[in-house]
Design an enzyme around this catalytic site. Sequence first.
Site, PDB file in Angstrom:
ATOM      1  N   ARG A 168      13.345  22.053  -9.582  1.00  0.00           N
ATOM      2  CA  ARG A 168      13.221  21.837 -10.819  1.00  0.00           C
ATOM      3  C   ARG A 168      13.759  22.611 -11.985  1.00  0.00           C
ATOM      4  NH1 ARG A 168       9.047  19.365 -14.322  1.00  0.00           N
ATOM      5  NH2 ARG A 168       8.197  20.566 -15.919  1.00  0.00           N
ATOM      6  N   ILE A 205      10.517  16.823 -20.606  1.00  0.00           N
ATOM      7  CA  ILE A 205      10.515  16.599 -19.129  1.00  0.00           C
ATOM      8  C   ILE A 205       9.063  16.548 -18.757  1.00  0.00           C
ATOM      9  CG2 ILE A 205      10.968  19.050 -18.625  1.00  0.00           C
ATOM     10  CD1 ILE A 205      12.213  18.229 -15.785  1.00  0.00           C
ATOM     11  N   SER A 206       8.629  15.713 -17.905  1.00  0.00           N
ATOM     12  CA  SER A 206       7.298  15.727 -17.719  1.00  0.00           C
ATOM     13  C   SER A 206       6.786  16.818 -16.922  1.00  0.00           C
ATOM     14  CB  SER A 206       6.942  14.416 -16.891  1.00  0.00           C
ATOM     15  OG  SER A 206       7.246  13.449 -17.586  1.00  0.00           O
ATOM     16  N   ALA A 207       5.411  17.100 -16.887  1.00  0.00           N
ATOM     17  CA  ALA A 207       4.937  18.190 -15.943  1.00  0.00           C
ATOM     18  C   ALA A 207       5.174  17.687 -14.318  1.00  0.00           C
ATOM     19  CB  ALA A 207       3.369  18.279 -16.476  1.00  0.00           C
TER      20      ALA A 207
END
Length: 230
Positions: free
Chosen positions: A40, A64-66
């Site tokens: 990530r 950006i999503s969790a």
Amino acid sequence: MEHFWGSRSIEKNKALVEELQRNGIIRSKRVAEVMEAIDRGIFVTAGAPAYLDSPMSIGYNATISAPHMHATCLELLKEHLQHGMRALDVGSGTGYLTACFAMMVGPQGRVVGIEHIPELVSSSIENIKRSAAASSIKDGFLTVHVADGRLGWPELAPYDAIHVGAAAPQIPQSLIDQLKPGGRLVIPVGTLNQDLKVVDKNLDGSISVRTETSVRYVPLTSRDAQLRNN
């Protein structure tokens, strides 16, 4: 930001995946392996706390999503991301989930990312090239395009899996049309109150929809509206 092959980065990414496993978000070995492989840290803004379980700004009024949401979507789609299958990532952002999809479908499959911010398309391609999914770009089975996500990418339809990374006021018919019979669409739906919807297209072409969980995503909208923060 550390390079993806740096030992500290790998250790932090692995620790994040292990935490998601302990919390029951990651339930399958396959999803854990893919999220360990795709660091990530490559896909967040330089200096951001990449391994925190939180959404993060990537500029252009996008996020950006969790990690727990990425894990949730991968778990929901894993049976539709088998080797040789086709996947569409709508609102592909920095390319993280697009890269995960490529690892799952393999070189016999096909993955398309679409994003309406050209700068994010360019940077996402560079991110993927620095990741464990680099060969997917080189070998041409992963492509990322500048396009309106609400319209999908009909050129390579139908898709076994479609993921949408922004909330639509209702499920776009174009995405349902591009879903293969037996395929699955995962999409956040709503405005103030949003739910993650799981849309299955049955083999006879009929549609089944269920709610997975309440969520909070940026809106799926036009490029101009997004840049105005509307």
